[in-house]
Design an enzyme around this catalytic site. Structure first.
Site, PDB file in Angstrom:
ATOM      1  N   ILE A  13      27.958   7.995  -5.811  1.00 21.30           N
ATOM      2  CA  ILE A  13      27.207   7.810  -4.564  1.00 21.30           C
ATOM      3  C   ILE A  13      27.415   6.389  -4.046  1.00 21.30           C
ATOM      4  CG2 ILE A  13      24.836   7.612  -3.635  1.00 21.30           C
ATOM      5  CD1 ILE A  13      24.040   9.881  -5.544  1.00 21.30           C
ATOM      6  N   ASP A  15      25.966   3.156  -2.279  1.00 20.51           N
ATOM      7  CA  ASP A  15      24.647   2.541  -2.098  1.00 20.51           C
ATOM      8  C   ASP A  15      24.611   1.686  -0.833  1.00 20.51           C
ATOM      9  OD1 ASP A  15      23.762   3.599  -4.499  1.00 20.51           O
ATOM     10  OD2 ASP A  15      24.258   1.801  -5.656  1.00 20.51           O
ATOM     11  N   LYS A  42      24.399   7.788 -10.510  1.00 21.11           N
ATOM     12  CA  LYS A  42      24.154   7.518 -11.917  1.00 21.11           C
ATOM     13  C   LYS A  42      25.375   7.816 -12.796  1.00 21.11           C
ATOM     14  CE  LYS A  42      20.039   7.738 -13.516  1.00 21.11           C
ATOM     15  NZ  LYS A  42      19.666   6.346 -13.251  1.00 21.11           N
ATOM     16  N   GLU A 142      21.704  14.385 -11.181  1.00 22.10           N
ATOM     17  CA  GLU A 142      21.982  14.228  -9.753  1.00 22.10           C
ATOM     18  C   GLU A 142      22.993  15.244  -9.251  1.00 22.10           C
ATOM     19  OE1 GLU A 142      20.953   9.522  -8.919  1.00 22.10           O
ATOM     20  OE2 GLU A 142      23.041  10.075  -9.307  1.00 22.10           O
ATOM     21  N   GLY A 226      11.487  -2.910 -23.655  1.00 21.61           N
ATOM     22  CA  GLY A 226      12.541  -2.363 -24.502  1.00 21.61           C
ATOM     23  C   GLY A 226      12.577  -0.852 -24.471  1.00 21.61           C
ATOM     24  N   THR A 255      17.695  -2.445 -10.096  1.00 22.86           N
ATOM     25  CA  THR A 255      18.249  -1.158  -9.665  1.00 22.86           C
ATOM     26  C   THR A 255      19.171  -0.513 -10.692  1.00 22.86           C
ATOM     27  OG1 THR A 255      18.164  -1.933  -7.381  1.00 22.86           O
ATOM     28  CG2 THR A 255      19.468   0.027  -7.809  1.00 22.86           C
ATOM     29  N   ASP A 259      21.066   2.463 -15.797  1.00 23.81           N
ATOM     30  CA  ASP A 259      22.445   2.930 -15.952  1.00 23.81           C
ATOM     31  C   ASP A 259      23.256   1.982 -16.834  1.00 23.81           C
ATOM     32  OD1 ASP A 259      21.900   5.141 -14.387  1.00 23.81           O
ATOM     33  OD2 ASP A 259      22.534   4.160 -12.536  1.00 23.81           O
ATOM     34  N   GLY A 296      22.561  -6.032  -7.013  1.00 29.85           N
ATOM     35  CA  GLY A 296      23.404  -4.857  -6.894  1.00 29.85           C
ATOM     36  C   GLY A 296      23.289  -3.940  -8.100  1.00 29.85           C
TER      37      GLY A 296
END
Length: 304
Positions: A13, A15, A42, A142, A226, A255, A259, A296
């Site tokens: 995707i 952004d 993701k 997703e 954590g 953000t 990931d 980012g």
């Protein structure tokens, strides 16, 4: 060519990121102070995160036959990702995400998945060689769930399901097929119907609920706290892995942290298959803690 270590079956995707003093309330318009276009989704995020740690990675994904898709393919090649099974589809748009990021590092996201909805079980068959050689498979939510289930049924190595975005009615098979089921605190709360998860003890309760629902091993990430994990082999026993301390003033953008964690986890599982899970999680927490200190999504992922 060297064999693939980490195979990611999932989303890609673009952004569109707006930076603002604070996140808007419902119905409110705010002035932002910076705009940035980035590469996300993701699936692709986690693939790039693993690649930057040094893994040989491959991505199975769909893009639109548009300029965004062409740019993304070029970018993935530059990140040394195998894109032989990343397909651009005519009459489909590349997926997009509108992301708002506050000065405090909080964010909210709206996703239009576009071509990602065309990822199917047939793509598992097409990438059969990758599924046979990879050591770790990473999936998310997703893209269509049935295709993800097919990928998990096919794979014989270590599989990670990052159940994001969370589903209120998660298919039991999704829990059962994944070797490792990983969610953050808000996703875990939604899936277990808990009001919220704010501390380690509540996360441990959620781990128990997910294992009772059929999961094998569960990891719940807790941001600066954590992660907590537990296994069906040791019901009632959870372990907390602390994250490195990051001073609040150094937190720029959260953000991509989740990931970054998944990609690093996959890398360490592939490279150190005999290592302890808590060691893999600690290493992934360290990578995620580095990512929050840069703006980012993929651009924040550290290189080993």
């Amino acid at each position: 060519m060297a064999e693939t270590e980490v195979l990611v079956f999932g989303s890609a995707i673009i952004d569109f990121i707006s930076y603002t003093t604070r996140l808007p309330k419902a119905g409110e318009t705010l002035h932002g102070h910076r705009f940035q276009t980035g590469y996300g989704g993701k699936g692709a995020n986690q693939c790039v995160a693993a690649a930057r740690q040094g893994s040989r990675t491959a991505l199975v994904a769909k893009l639109g036959a548009d300029t965004f898709g062409s740019d993304y393919l070029r970018h993935l090649r530059e990140e040394h990702v195998n894109v032989n099974h990343v397909e651009q589809l005519a009459e489909q748009t590349t997926g997009v995400a509108q992301i708002a990021v506050s000065d405090g590092g909080e964010n909210n996201i709206i996703i239009v998945v576009g071509a990602n909805n065309r990822l199917s079980s047939c793509d598992v068959s097409s990438a059969e060689a990758l599924f046979q050689e990879a050591k770790v498979l990473v999936c998310q939510l997703e893209t269509p769930v049935e295709a993800t289930l097919t990928a998990l049924r096919t794979f014989r190595g270590v599989s990670i399901v990052n159940a994001a975005p969370a589903m209120t009615d998660t298919p039991p098979e999704l829990l059962q097929l994944a070797n490792i089921f990983c969610v953050n605190e808000s996703e875990a709360a939604l899936m277990t119907q808990m009001p919220d998860i704010c501390n380690v003890e509540q996360a441990e309760d959620a781990v128990g609920k997910l294992i009772a629902a059929g999961a094998n091993t569960v990891i719940i990430t807790l941001g600066k706290l954590g992660a907590v994990f537990g296994s069906a082999d040791s019901k009632g026993v959870c372990q907390h892995v602390a994250a490195p301390n990051v001073a609040p003033e150094k937190v720029v953008d959260t953000t991509g942290a989740g990931d970054a964690f998944i990609g690093a986890l996959a890398h360490h599982l592939a490279r150190h298959p005999k290592g302890k899970l808590e060691e893999h999680i600690a290493a992934a927490c360290a990578v995620a803690s580095q990512s929050v200190q840069l703006p980012g999504t993929q651009s924040s992922f550290p290189r080993a």
